[in-house]
Design a protein around this motif. Structure first.
Motif, mmCIF file in Angstrom:
data_model
loop_
_atom_site.group_PDB
_atom_site.id
_atom_site.type_symbol
_atom_site.label_atom_id
_atom_site.label_comp_id
_atom_site.label_asym_id
_atom_site.label_seq_id
_atom_site.Cartn_x
_atom_site.Cartn_y
_atom_site.Cartn_z
ATOM 1 N N LEU A 1 0.858 -1.185 0.000
ATOM 2 C CA LEU A 1 0.000 0.000 0.000
ATOM 3 C C LEU A 1 0.892 1.232 0.000
ATOM 4 N N ASP A 2 0.804 2.014 -1.060
ATOM 5 C CA ASP A 2 1.550 3.262 -1.196
ATOM 6 C C ASP A 2 0.574 4.394 -0.913
ATOM 7 N N THR A 3 0.841 5.192 0.117
ATOM 8 C CA THR A 3 -0.232 6.005 0.695
ATOM 9 C C THR A 3 0.279 7.296 1.308
ATOM 10 N N ASP A 4 -0.639 8.250 1.502
ATOM 11 C CA ASP A 4 -0.322 9.543 2.123
ATOM 12 C C ASP A 4 -1.355 9.864 3.209
ATOM 13 N N PRO A 5 -1.446 9.068 4.262
ATOM 14 C CA PRO A 5 -2.540 9.210 5.234
ATOM 15 C C PRO A 5 -2.617 10.594 5.856
ATOM 16 N N GLY A 6 -3.775 11.253 5.802
ATOM 17 C CA GLY A 6 -5.038 11.076 5.116
ATOM 18 C C GLY A 6 -6.106 10.234 5.771
ATOM 19 N N VAL A 7 -7.336 10.857 5.889
ATOM 20 C CA VAL A 7 -8.450 10.179 6.541
ATOM 21 C C VAL A 7 -8.915 8.985 5.721
ATOM 22 N N ASP A 8 -9.190 9.188 4.420
ATOM 23 C CA ASP A 8 -9.663 8.053 3.635
ATOM 24 C C ASP A 8 -8.570 7.005 3.470
ATOM 25 N N ILE A 58 0.199 -3.552 -6.173
ATOM 26 C CA ILE A 58 0.512 -2.268 -5.532
ATOM 27 C C ILE A 58 -0.753 -1.425 -5.570
ATOM 28 N N ALA A 59 -1.258 -1.055 -4.408
ATOM 29 C CA ALA A 59 -2.380 -0.129 -4.318
ATOM 30 C C ALA A 59 -1.800 1.244 -4.034
ATOM 31 N N ALA A 60 -1.884 2.124 -5.016
ATOM 32 C CA ALA A 60 -1.286 3.456 -4.909
ATOM 33 C C ALA A 60 -2.409 4.470 -4.735
ATOM 34 N N VAL A 61 -2.546 4.993 -3.530
ATOM 35 C CA VAL A 61 -3.686 5.844 -3.210
ATOM 36 C C VAL A 61 -3.265 7.262 -2.840
ATOM 37 N N GLY A 62 -2.045 7.639 -3.218
ATOM 38 C CA GLY A 62 -1.563 8.995 -3.064
ATOM 39 C C GLY A 62 -0.934 9.443 -4.365
ATOM 40 N N VAL A 97 2.262 -6.711 2.836
ATOM 41 C CA VAL A 97 3.688 -6.973 3.024
ATOM 42 C C VAL A 97 4.513 -5.708 3.146
ATOM 43 N N GLY A 98 3.896 -4.552 2.937
ATOM 44 C CA GLY A 98 4.637 -3.312 3.087
ATOM 45 C C GLY A 98 3.733 -2.111 2.910
ATOM 46 N N VAL A 99 4.063 -1.053 3.633
ATOM 47 C CA VAL A 99 3.394 0.239 3.479
ATOM 48 C C VAL A 99 4.472 1.259 3.146
ATOM 49 N N THR A 100 4.275 1.968 2.057
ATOM 50 C CA THR A 100 5.220 3.024 1.674
ATOM 51 C C THR A 100 4.479 4.348 1.695
ATOM 52 N N THR A 101 5.161 5.378 2.157
ATOM 53 C CA THR A 101 4.507 6.665 2.325
ATOM 54 C C THR A 101 5.071 7.687 1.353
ATOM 55 N N VAL A 102 4.248 8.683 1.068
ATOM 56 C CA VAL A 102 4.587 9.715 0.099
ATOM 57 C C VAL A 102 3.976 11.025 0.579
ATOM 58 N N PHE A 103 4.555 12.139 0.167
ATOM 59 C CA PHE A 103 3.933 13.433 0.430
ATOM 60 C C PHE A 103 2.540 13.452 -0.214
ATOM 61 N N GLY A 104 1.727 14.399 0.177
ATOM 62 C CA GLY A 104 0.413 14.493 -0.461
ATOM 63 C C GLY A 104 -0.545 15.289 0.383
ATOM 64 N N ASN A 105 -1.432 14.578 1.095
ATOM 65 C CA ASN A 105 -2.412 15.279 1.924
ATOM 66 C C ASN A 105 -1.743 16.174 2.949
ATOM 67 N N VAL A 106 -0.652 15.685 3.515
ATOM 68 C CA VAL A 106 0.198 16.451 4.420
ATOM 69 C C VAL A 106 1.649 16.121 4.071
ATOM 70 N N SER A 107 2.587 16.634 4.831
ATOM 71 C CA SER A 107 3.995 16.406 4.539
ATOM 72 C C SER A 107 4.381 14.945 4.740
ATOM 73 N N LEU A 108 5.514 14.560 4.169
ATOM 74 C CA LEU A 108 5.972 13.179 4.290
ATOM 75 C C LEU A 108 6.160 12.770 5.749
ATOM 76 N N GLY A 109 6.678 13.658 6.580
ATOM 77 C CA GLY A 109 6.850 13.320 7.991
ATOM 78 C C GLY A 109 5.535 12.959 8.654
ATOM 79 N N ASP A 136 -2.908 17.703 10.692
ATOM 80 C CA ASP A 136 -2.021 16.537 10.822
ATOM 81 C C ASP A 136 -2.388 15.402 9.877
ATOM 82 N N GLY A 137 -3.355 15.635 9.000
ATOM 83 C CA GLY A 137 -3.808 14.605 8.078
ATOM 84 C C GLY A 137 -4.949 13.766 8.601
ATOM 85 N N LEU A 138 -5.200 13.833 9.897
ATOM 86 C CA LEU A 138 -6.249 13.012 10.519
ATOM 87 C C LEU A 138 -7.175 13.884 11.366
ATOM 88 N N SER A 139 -7.573 15.001 10.787
ATOM 89 C CA SER A 139 -8.515 15.939 11.416
ATOM 90 C C SER A 139 -8.025 16.473 12.757
#
Length: 315
Positions: free
Chosen positions: A7-14, A123-127, A31-43, A85-88
């Motif tokens: 799952l490649d993602t930028d959490p984010g509520v949805d 690969i589910a890419a949602v960001g 088997v893995g979660v990868t993060t990317v900038f998007g809804n909020v910063s990468l950190g 913070d990405g989560l309301s």
């Protein structure tokens, strides 16, 4: 036999609901979660992913941080829908993670998973698609190990961040064009036209919160996002864009797709980031991508509810 899933993602509520759906689905092995900038910063997206996995009891899943910015041009602005913070503003209500971020970067983690897998990986890419574009550019020999890329992104009839563009593709149009147009890898695009029709009501959320502590925690992340979608929808509900895409990743065929030739607008005009779909004729060739256009909406909502509602409940 379960499908390996990244799952490649930028959490984010949805994204939080999407991650929970992946964890709750026995058809896949996360088997893995990868993060990317998007809804909020990468950190923030990385910290949110770690906290969400702690909530879901899956801290065994490695989380690797990826791109902090687009391939070429800086991101113009963050999303305002998900709060500071990405989560309301409620990321702090999630458990403190006991596992740190993986020392590998996102592309390296993806590469390692693909090399080690004994069957094709989804690969589910949602960001924004920056990490996936970098993977395909750096490791072209691994394309054959990717069973499918399921992308949440694009709009056939307009956008949500501009009149023409949906947020994920708009964040990094050059990366989106590489993945959707330039690469020969199976792709299913789940556009906002369809995800919008699958919006859930406040009553749906209230019922989910009553299923378990995990359900209540997920719903507790929604206030800013829900307020945004009340304005867009005109009724008390919100759109779980990324969870709809993950539903297709874990249960192929839950969405009905048609193949079309596509392009992504990378100019600096008002259509930057737009998904351009040639709907004059369905593609009969290998070129093009599968675009999810239809689903049984009530069945999809029920599927997501049942999976999420089972999380955290005693066996």
């Amino acid at each position: 036999m379960t499908i390996p899933l990244i799952l490649d993602t930028d959490p984010g509520v949805d994204d939080a609901f999407a991650l929970a759906l992946a964890v709750a689905s026995p058809e896949v092995s996360l088997v893995g979660v990868t993060t990317v900038f998007g809804n909020v910063s990468l950190g923030s997206t990385t910290a949110n992913a770690l906290r969400l996995l702690a909530l879901l009891g899956r801290e065994d899943v490695p989380v690797a941080a990826g791109a902090a910015r687009p391939l070429v041009h800086p991101q113009a602005r963050l999303s305002s829908a998900h709060g500071s913070d990405g989560l309301s503003g409620f990321a702090h209500t999630l458990p403190e993670p006991t596992r740190e971020v993986d020392p590998r970067d996102a592309v390296t983690l993806m590469r390692d998973v693909l090399v080690a897998a004994d069957r094709p990986v989804t690969i589910a890419a949602v960001g924004p698609l920056t990490n996936v574009a970098l993977l395909l550019a750096a490791h072209p020999s691994l394309r054959s190990r990717i069973g499918r890329i399921v992308v949440m992104g694009g709009g056939l009839d307009g956008g949500n961040i501009t009149p023409a563009a949906e947020f994920n593709l708009w964040c990094d149009p050059e990366a989106a064009r590489r993945v959707l147009v330039e690469e020969d890898v199976p792709v299913t695009v789940v556009p906002m036209d369809l995800t919008g029709r699958c919006a859930v009501s406040a009553q749906w959320l209230t019922a989910l919160a009553e299923t378990s502590e995990v359900g209540a925690k997920l719903v507790g992340l929604t206030p800013d996002y829900l307020a945004t979608y009340r304005r867009f929808l005109g009724w008390d509900g919100m759109v779980l864009h990324d969870a709809v895409a993950v539903a297709e990743a874990v249960r192929p065929g839950i969405l009905k797709s048609t193949r079309f030739p596509v392009d992504v607008e990378c100019s600096f005009g008002p259509a930057r980031g737009a998904l351009v779909v040639d709907r004059r004729l369905e593609s009969r060739e290998h070129l093009g991508v599968d675009i999810a256009l239809e689903t049984h909406v009530e069945g999809l909502r029920e599927f997501v509810f049942d999976r999420l509602g089972a999380l955290g409940q005693a066996d």
